[in-house]
Design a protein around this motif. Structure first.
Motif, short mmCIF file in Angstrom:
data_model
loop_
_atom_site.label_atom_id
_atom_site.label_comp_id
_atom_site.label_asym_id
_atom_site.label_seq_id
_atom_site.Cartn_x
_atom_site.Cartn_y
_atom_site.Cartn_z
N MET A 1 0.85 -1.18 0.00
CA MET A 1 0.00 0.00 0.00
C MET A 1 0.89 1.24 0.00
O MET A 1 1.83 1.32 0.77
N SER A 2 0.59 2.21 -0.82
CA SER A 2 1.47 3.37 -0.89
C SER A 2 1.24 4.30 0.30
O SER A 2 0.13 4.45 0.77
N PRO A 3 2.33 4.92 0.79
CA PRO A 3 2.18 5.83 1.93
C PRO A 3 1.59 7.16 1.50
O PRO A 3 1.61 7.51 0.32
N LEU A 4 1.09 7.93 2.47
CA LEU A 4 0.66 9.31 2.20
C LEU A 4 1.91 10.13 1.92
O LEU A 4 2.92 9.95 2.60
N SER A 5 1.85 11.07 0.95
CA SER A 5 3.06 11.86 0.71
C SER A 5 3.35 12.74 1.92
O SER A 5 2.43 13.25 2.56
N PRO A 6 4.66 12.91 2.26
CA PRO A 6 5.01 13.66 3.48
C PRO A 6 4.62 15.13 3.37
O PRO A 6 4.65 15.71 2.28
N VAL A 7 4.25 15.70 4.50
CA VAL A 7 3.80 17.10 4.53
C VAL A 7 4.53 17.77 5.69
O VAL A 7 4.68 17.17 6.76
N GLU A 8 4.99 19.02 5.50
CA GLU A 8 5.66 19.74 6.59
C GLU A 8 4.78 20.90 7.06
O GLU A 8 4.19 21.60 6.24
N ILE A 9 4.69 21.06 8.36
CA ILE A 9 3.87 22.14 8.92
C ILE A 9 4.70 22.89 9.96
O ILE A 9 5.37 22.27 10.81
N LEU A 10 4.64 24.23 9.89
CA LEU A 10 5.41 25.07 10.84
C LEU A 10 4.55 25.35 12.07
O LEU A 10 3.35 25.65 11.94
N VAL A 11 5.14 25.26 13.26
CA VAL A 11 4.39 25.51 14.49
C VAL A 11 4.37 27.02 14.79
O VAL A 11 5.42 27.67 14.81
N TYR A 12 3.18 27.55 15.02
CA TYR A 12 3.01 28.96 15.40
C TYR A 12 2.67 29.04 16.88
O TYR A 12 2.26 28.05 17.50
N LEU A 13 2.81 30.26 17.40
CA LEU A 13 2.54 30.50 18.82
C LEU A 13 1.12 30.09 19.21
O LEU A 13 0.88 29.53 20.28
N ASP A 14 0.17 30.36 18.29
CA ASP A 14 -1.22 30.06 18.67
C ASP A 14 -1.57 28.57 18.56
O ASP A 14 -2.69 28.17 18.79
N ASP A 15 -0.59 27.72 18.20
CA ASP A 15 -0.80 26.27 18.27
C ASP A 15 -0.48 25.76 19.68
O ASP A 15 -0.66 24.57 19.96
N CYS A 16 0.08 26.63 20.53
CA CYS A 16 0.67 26.16 21.80
C CYS A 16 -0.17 26.51 23.01
O CYS A 16 -0.98 27.45 22.98
N ASP A 17 0.06 25.76 24.09
CA ASP A 17 -0.62 26.04 25.35
C ASP A 17 0.21 27.05 26.17
O ASP A 17 1.23 27.56 25.69
N ALA A 18 -0.24 27.31 27.40
CA ALA A 18 0.41 28.33 28.23
C ALA A 18 1.86 27.97 28.54
O ALA A 18 2.63 28.82 28.97
N PHE A 19 2.24 26.70 28.34
CA PHE A 19 3.61 26.27 28.66
C PHE A 19 4.51 26.28 27.43
O PHE A 19 5.66 25.83 27.48
#
Ligand code: MLT
Length: 403
Positions: A1-19
């Motif tokens: 079965m073929s894999p999903l093609s790789p994808v890169e995502i940049l983390v932003y401040l609003d993806d994060c919790d208070a820590f």
């Protein structure tokens, strides 16, 4: 079965919790974005809409391993874990691009729904994208989230389904040679929780939990009803399936098993085995059990079978073995179920089974209306492992006559 093609995502401040860590819900959103991006790079992000269905998540299990922080680039990869008629499963992993550290991995099961929100076939374009020919539902080894654990199952072939439930203290590989003799069927051989490649939780080992895991597995595979074939402890689980999920069973094959619960003496012996495993591990259990599991002739003349059985036992984790021993010790009496069994049933015994001599199989077959009975010559307690061709012949004849 073929894999999903790789994808890169940049983390932003609003993806994060208070820590300052990527929040778990944000990570779920990223897994979803990565899936859509992979589809966009393949058959198009509108491939489901074009085909009049919506893929909805039925279950998701995520394991979070490391924290990710703003500015990290996260690489998402994924692959298909199973393809059913209306459902499919994906395993996704996310790693930090800078050092390859695994941040989390997740298993998703999706169901396609039509405009009336009824399950609908997975579009052929999606099947092709994953390298499945239209109509194909099986690959090899797949992991399925089933409630609080993930179980590994080996799928072979296609056609009317048979679920194979292994005995104690073994794993799914005990069926490998047998299933090779049964073409034209979808053969499903899972590892029960706690053994083989399935998850091994610290607790939660009961016949009910094993049966519920398998009912959930059938659901994940889109299998409405299956012939259920259980060996010994696998038979105890089959009885529990009958008790809790009778609508899933279209036929029963009960190999080297019994319906009675443990006697007081049986429970005492279980407690002794639990102490042995806790003290000395699975290798000592293999040493103790091997001579009783196999017929004398198999022990002498089938060294590859002896080695396979020894390694199945010795490779299993103590926690799963102890869990299975406790589950067997506490199991209910299934004899009251027998007279009400209305599905075609085959009872198989090994002629030289030391653990469950022939009288057990005779009594079991006599108590089930219309049950057939087969005795496999030169086989002990593990007839399907010792004499796979003979057992497969008996199963094939039974299935031919009843289906
Ligand atoms: C098995 O083969 O699964 C075990 O012998 C069952 C049992 O110990 O009762």
């Amino acid at each position: 079965m073929s894999p999903l093609s790789p994808v890169e995502i940049l983390v932003y401040l609003d993806d994060c919790d208070a820590f300052g860590h990527v929040n778990n819900a944000a990570l779920l959103r990223m897994f979803e974005r990565a899936r859509w991006d992979a589809l966009a790079a393949g058959p198009g992000a509108d491939v489901f809409r074009r085909n009049g269905v919506a893929p909805v998540v039925r279950t998701v299990t995520v394991e979070y391993h490391r924290a990710a922080h703003p500015g990290d680039r996260l690489g998402f990869a994924g692959s298909l874990t199973h393809m059913g008629r209306t459902s499919f499963g994906l395993h996704q992993t996310v790693r930090r691009a800078s050092d390859g550290a695994v941040i989390a991995d997740a298993d998703f099961v999706f169901v396609c729904l039509d405009a009336d929100e009824r399950p609908a076939p997975v579009p052929d374009a999606v099947r092709r994208f994953f390298g499945c020919r239209p109509g194909m539902r099986s690959g090899r080894l797949h992991r399925y989230p089933v409630g609080d654990v993930t179980v590994m199952a080996e799928l072979t072939g296609d056609g009317p389904p048979i679920l194979f439930i292994h005995g104690f203290p073994l794993d799914r590989t005990m069926w490998r040679r047998l299933v090779g003799y049964l073409p034209g069927r979808l053969r499903i051989a899972p590892d029960l929780r706690g053994v083989g490649l399935s998850d091994m939780p610290r607790d939660g080992y009961t016949m009910g939990a094993y049966a519920d895991d398998l009912a959930a597995l059938l659901l994940a595979l889109d299998v409405e009803r299956a012939v259920v074939c259980g060996l010994s402890m696998g038979g105890y689980v089959a009885f529990e399936l009958l008790r809790r999920h009778p609508e899933r069973i279209s036929g029963l094959i009960l190999a080297n098993t019994r319906a009675e619960p443990d006697t007081a003496e049986g429970k005492r012996q279980r407690a002794e085995l639990i102490a042995l495993v806790e003290r000395e591990g699975a290798g000592a259990l293999a040493q103790r059990m091997l001579p009783r599991l196999l017929a004398a002739r198999s022990l002498d003349a089938l060294p590859e079978v002896v080695a396979h059985v020894r390694s199945m036992i010795a490779d299993n984790p103590s926690v799963g073995l102890v869990g299975a021993l406790s589950a067997m010790m506490e199991r209910s009496d299934s004899t009251p179920l027998l007279g009400d069994i209305r599905v075609p049933t085959l009872v198989i015994s090994g002629e030289e089974d030391q653990l469950l001599p022939l009288a057990h199989g005779e009594a079991l077959a006599a108590a089930i209306p219309g049950a057939r009975r087969t005795v496999i010559p030169e086989a002990g307690h593990l007839a399907p492992v010792e004499r796979p061709a003979a057992v497969a012949r008996a199963i094939a004849e039974f299935l031919w006559d009843v289906s």
